[in-house]
Design an enzyme around this catalytic site. Structure first.
Site, mmCIF file in Angstrom:
data_model
loop_
_atom_site.group_PDB
_atom_site.id
_atom_site.type_symbol
_atom_site.label_atom_id
_atom_site.label_comp_id
_atom_site.label_asym_id
_atom_site.label_seq_id
_atom_site.Cartn_x
_atom_site.Cartn_y
_atom_site.Cartn_z
ATOM 1 N N GLU A 392 0.796 -1.139 -0.056
ATOM 2 C CA GLU A 392 -0.082 -0.062 0.000
ATOM 3 C C GLU A 392 0.931 1.400 -0.039
ATOM 4 O O GLU A 392 0.610 2.316 -0.724
ATOM 5 C CB GLU A 392 -0.807 -0.059 1.063
ATOM 6 C CG GLU A 392 -2.114 -1.198 1.113
ATOM 7 C CD GLU A 392 -2.820 -1.247 -0.274
ATOM 8 O OE1 GLU A 392 -3.180 -0.218 -0.948
ATOM 9 O OE2 GLU A 392 -3.292 -2.338 -0.513
ATOM 10 N N HIS A 398 3.559 6.270 -5.310
ATOM 11 C CA HIS A 398 3.148 6.510 -6.668
ATOM 12 C C HIS A 398 2.129 7.650 -6.810
ATOM 13 O O HIS A 398 2.368 8.619 -7.447
ATOM 14 C CB HIS A 398 2.701 5.035 -7.296
ATOM 15 C CG HIS A 398 2.274 5.191 -8.805
ATOM 16 N ND1 HIS A 398 1.748 4.326 -9.425
ATOM 17 C CD2 HIS A 398 2.811 6.178 -9.747
ATOM 18 C CE1 HIS A 398 1.926 4.431 -10.660
ATOM 19 N NE2 HIS A 398 2.387 5.773 -11.009
#
Length: 601
Positions: A392, A398
């Site tokens: 996660e 990202h």
């Protein structure tokens, strides 16, 4: 007798272990104020109707308004949804989600004129707009992504007709969802001592992971016999799904429903077929894995219900959340200090909602809010929990880097690349765990975990993708998707993928009946391609160091500023070829060899 641990209420959780939701809005009242601001944008949106082709300035004004809407909807949605997920029993936040969605739908409806108008502008006029207004260049990628599908946009009247069929098009998914989630029930599974175990969608995999073979067999048979009793209904639902995809693809002048589906995210069909080709070329490794599993379980016959149980027992250790954070931080050292600085910022500034509480949403996710990501966990201290944290936080960084680097309309990456960053973190975490263990049994346990990721994410999802592709072709060629046809194709693929060292039980023919992803529009292949890309990236990072890290951080910062294939090429992975899948499966082969050696020692 051990005391059953009570699940705490939200108020009993330490503030340090809750996400910093007030980083979005300090109070609910401020959220309400922004909701009214969002609704106040409706007249401004409507005012641009019919004007986008008139001048570069008009188009620029509309694009700036779209950015404004994107930012305010992001904040409204993330606050309401995160609050709702904290405790689903709080009706106030359920209502806020409903109000937010209502405003979002109204804004989308108000802007429905935009796509047809943008499509109607000639290339020459668009280029003149860019020349007249250099500031419009900022939005070129966004506009070109809309306009690239002009060949598949119909007349306004035809578009209106297709839009009006949208609810009917969603019927197969909705009907299957109601059947699978609400209506179908299963007999209890019975273990080797005669104890009954409630069987449901949620408990099935835990039964399959049990060391009790009688329990596994009972759960397997009870689940699939139940599905098989509804074979005519479920095949009719899936057939309707395949036909509605085919209808819309033909209406929009695509060669196939597969082509139409992949075009939405600008992914060539060859990427899909390359995945299947590469997996076919590496079936020997899956067959070796099945043979090894049969040997290590010590069974005369390996059955389909023997695929999930662990090959190594008694190794699981518990860690605290602080230990898990430190382990993940240490494991991601190959990504460099800048990456770890952001990771630590997330750890230290409450990006994570750590523990389960009564009413909290189950599972785990990362939500890429513009202020910073929010990560939901239900941390238990297991190895799987540590991998989930690494996974996660991969998504989180990202999102963070894309949001910080890209303009609002270019920041949100498409689903094709979504799992790459998270799985790359997992692969690096696995390499770290393997590098520091000295115990053979612990190493075997980790390799077993790693091999199962290959089996379930790369091979199994590729098999699903091949099934979906093949039944789409059958429908396009006029074949009726009867239960017998679907069962036979699914059985053929299981025999192909798992080989001769396993009994392909009759019950597995029905497995397609329980896969909701077959109603997601050629979705599952992206799990396999994402996994292959992530393995390739992690190996390159470990092998090449700084230059590979620089390219990888460029990918993480890319949002949707380029096509997903081009973004990955920039990181050194060409998913338009079979090479990444082949390299990932070569690693799978190495793991099989090492596991065999370890278990003989």
């Amino acid at each position: 007798m051990a005391e059953i641990k009570k699940i705490p209420e939200r108020a009993e959780i330490s503030e340090q272990d809750k996400w910093a939701i007030h980083d979005i809005y300090a109070t609910d009242e401020l959220w309400e104020e922004d909701l009214q601001k969002a609704r106040g944008l409706l007249p401004r949106v409507a005012a641009y109707a019919g004007k986008l082709s008139q001048s570069a300035d008009a188009l620029l004004g509309f694009m700036k308004l779209q950015e404004e809407i994107t930012l305010i909807v992001d904040a409204l949605g993330n606050y309401a949804l995160r609050r709702s997920d904290e405790d689903a029993r709080v009706s106030k936040y359920q209502a806020m989600v409903g109000n937010m969605m209502s405003a979002y739908v109204e804004l989308n409806a108000a802007a429905s004129f935009a796509t047809p108008e943008l499509m109607a502008i000639s290339d020459e006029t668009m280029e003149q707009f860019y020349a007249d207004c250099p500031e419009l260049e900022k939005y070129r990628r966004y506009l070109e992504d809309i306009r690239r599908r002009r060949a598949h946009v119909l007349s306004p009247a035809e578009e209106k007709l297709l839009a009006s069929a949208g609810e009917m098009a969603n019927a197969p998914d909705n009907i299957y969802g109601m059947f699978n989630d609400a209506d179908v029930t299963f007999p209890d599974a019975i273990d080797s001592e005669g104890n009954r175990h409630p069987l449901s969608q949620g408990t099935y995999i835990s039964c399959m992971e049990s060391p009790d073979r009688a329990l596994r067999k009972s759960a397997f048979e009870n689940l699939y016999h139940t599905y098989g009793s509804f074979k005519n209904t479920i095949s009719a639902i899936l057939s309707a799904q395949v036909k509605q995809l085919q209808f819309f693809a033909q209406a929009r002048k695509y060669g196939s429903s597969l082509e139409a589906s992949l075009d939405a995210t600008n992914v060539p069909v060859s990427v899909y077929t390359n995945l299947i080709e590469a997996v076919h070329q590496n079936m020997d490794k899956m067959h070796r894995y099945v043979k090894l599993r049969k040997k290590l379980l010590g069974v005369d016959e390996l059955h389909m219900y023997d695929l999930y149980t662990s090959l190594v027992e008694g190794v699981e250790k518990k860690v605290s959340i602080d230990e898990a954070k430190q382990n993940v931080y240490d494991a991601l050292a190959p990504l460099g200090e800048e990456y770890r600085r952001i990771l630590k910022e997330g750890f230290d500034n409450r990006w994570i909602d750590v523990y389960e509480n009564t009413g909290k949403r189950s599972g785990a996710y990362s939500a890429g809010a513009k202020v910073h990501p929010f990560v939901l966990l239900n941390f238990t201290g297991s190895l799987d929990s540590e991998f989930t944290l690494a996974h996660e936080m991969g998504h989180a960084l990202h999102s963070y880097l894309s949001n910080k680097t890209q303009a609002p309309l270019d920041a949100e990456y498409v689903i094709f690349v979504a799992e790459v960053a998270s799985t790359c973190n997992e692969a690096l975490f696995m390499e770290y765990q393997l590098s520091k263990t000295t115990d053979k049994k612990e190493r075997a346990y980790l390799i077993n975990y790693f091999m199962e990721q290959f089996r379930t994410t790369l091979y199994r999802q590729a098999m699903f993708a091949e099934f979906e592709m093949n039944i789409g072709k059958m429908a396009q060629e006029g074949a009726a998707l009867t239960p017998d046809v679907l069962n036979a194709e699914y059985r053929r693929l299981n025999q192909l993928y798992y080989g001769e060292d396993i009994v392909v039980d009759d019950e597995i023919d029905c497995e397609w009946m329980r896969i909701p992803h077959f109603y997601y529009n050629y979705y599952v292949f992206q799990y396999a391609t994402g996994y292959a890309a992530a393995i390739a990236l992690s190996r390159r990072i470990l092998r090449e160091g700084e230059s590979a890290v620089k390219d990888y951080l460029g990918f993480l910062s890319g949002g949707c500023s380029k096509s997903p294939i081009d973004l990955l090429k920039g990181a050194g992975v060409d998913m338009s070829t079979t090479k990444p899948v082949e390299e990932a499966l070569a690693l799978f082969g190495e793991l099989i060899d090492e596991m065999d050696s370890l278990m003989q020692a």
